[in-house]
Design an enzyme around this catalytic site. Sequence first.
Site, PDB file in Angstrom:
ATOM      1  N   LEU B  90       0.810  -1.208   0.000  1.00 33.95           N
ATOM      2  CA  LEU B  90       0.000   0.000   0.000  1.00 33.95           C
ATOM      3  C   LEU B  90       0.848   1.264   0.000  1.00 33.95           C
ATOM      4  CD1 LEU B  90      -2.963  -0.786   2.411  1.00 33.95           C
ATOM      5  CD2 LEU B  90      -2.963  -0.667  -0.060  1.00 33.95           C
ATOM      6  N   CYS B  91       1.875   1.256  -0.817  1.00 34.55           N
ATOM      7  CA  CYS B  91       2.643   2.492  -0.923  1.00 34.55           C
ATOM      8  C   CYS B  91       2.952   2.776  -2.392  1.00 34.55           C
ATOM      9  CB  CYS B  91       3.911   2.436  -0.077  1.00 34.55           C
ATOM     10  SG  CYS B  91       4.764   0.883  -0.148  1.00 34.55           S
ATOM     11  N   GLY B  92       1.938   2.698  -3.211  1.00 30.42           N
ATOM     12  CA  GLY B  92       2.075   3.068  -4.607  1.00 30.42           C
ATOM     13  C   GLY B  92       3.077   2.186  -5.318  1.00 30.42           C
TER      14      GLY B  92
END
Lengths: 138, 293
Positions: B90-92
């Site tokens: 969940l960090c691009g």
Amino acid sequence: MADDFTFELVSPETLLLSGEVDIVTVPGAEGDMGIMSNHAPLMTSLRPGMVSVNMKEGGEQSFFVRGGFADISPAGVTVLAEFAVPKAELTKEVFAEQKRLAQEEIDAHAEGTDEDKKANARAFLDQLNHMEPTLLPA
Amino acid sequence: MASLKDLRNRIASVKATQKITKAMQMVAAAKLRRAQSAAEAARPYSQRMDVVMANIATAVGDSEGAPKLLAGTGSDKVHLLLVATAERGLCGGFNSSIAKLARVKARELMASGKEVKILCVGKKGADVLRSEFDAIMLPIVDLREVKHVGYINASDIAKQVLSMFDKEEFDVATLFYSEFQSVISQIPTAQQIIPPQIADVEGDADSAATLYDYEPDENEILADLLPRNVAVQIFRALLENAASEQGARMSAMDNATRNAGEMIDKLTQTFNRRRQAQITTELIEIIAGAEAL
């Protein structure tokens, strides 16, 4: 009165001290040395021990350092230490941790053929044992 | 056709998602600040280290018997790729862009007949690379339990890498991480750490030319310094990575929050239209019924 020069003490995680000092004592690999301004350029590795400085403002301060270098250049003195704590924060726990690391190092080389490293680690442990009573109030 | 109830449920669930992404964004922002200040605090040490390294390396130069860690093993058959990524998703594109860079490099090396080994720090990169390179992956270094990366973590990794080097298990090591530029830009970077690429000392020839005395002597200092330099480089990479990860997560979560907002608007509009249509239909039915009497 001696001239002042710039002194910096840095560990990988932070810059501990930076300022004008008139004398620095570092535990050089081949003996303690006091450094004043206009010292000849010198690079020395450090034994574990105390670095003490006489600040222009703020008087004397000392730090426990382990593993590192002192870089003495015309621009000033920089001590790069793998680990450094101010004397005031030196506690039994810190010593215990350092001893544990030293013991680990000895164990790591226990079967190895690298006698130098083993000897170094052992010397370090001895030094810690030796220093503890002098630095810590009982 | 979704009923009014379904729509209402969807709106509620998107709202809940938005709350989570919003919270994650704020947490990332707070962590980013901490990671950035840690990276900043570490900068003086690594800068000095570079200068000292450059000084000694020029002093020792290409002389015979220069340590292998400095001069290399003389061959470049076996490459170790040290891929540092995050432990969480969940960090691009943060993890995937580092993994992509490593994959391109690995393919390139293999195509030119070199042997490649991959050491992953962080689970996410390993997950991505495993599908293609499972056979040549070393056990991953797990930092999940570590809240704030300390020098001790880096020096553990360095120890592992160095003991492999001593056993001649590889010739060249390259470190992959993401350099932090800003919240919206992190640059995946490959840096060769063994043998190290010595940076030129910032242009001032006189400081490089200063004649140093060495105590004990150059070679001993160098032997002590080189392993430490590896640890410092890894430490720096880990810190940059930590900042990049939080930055990437922050902007990813910001986007997600905004998207959720748009979706809520759209769904609410549909919901209102649908409700109005239902009311109108009911009214028409009642009126029609009344007229029929």
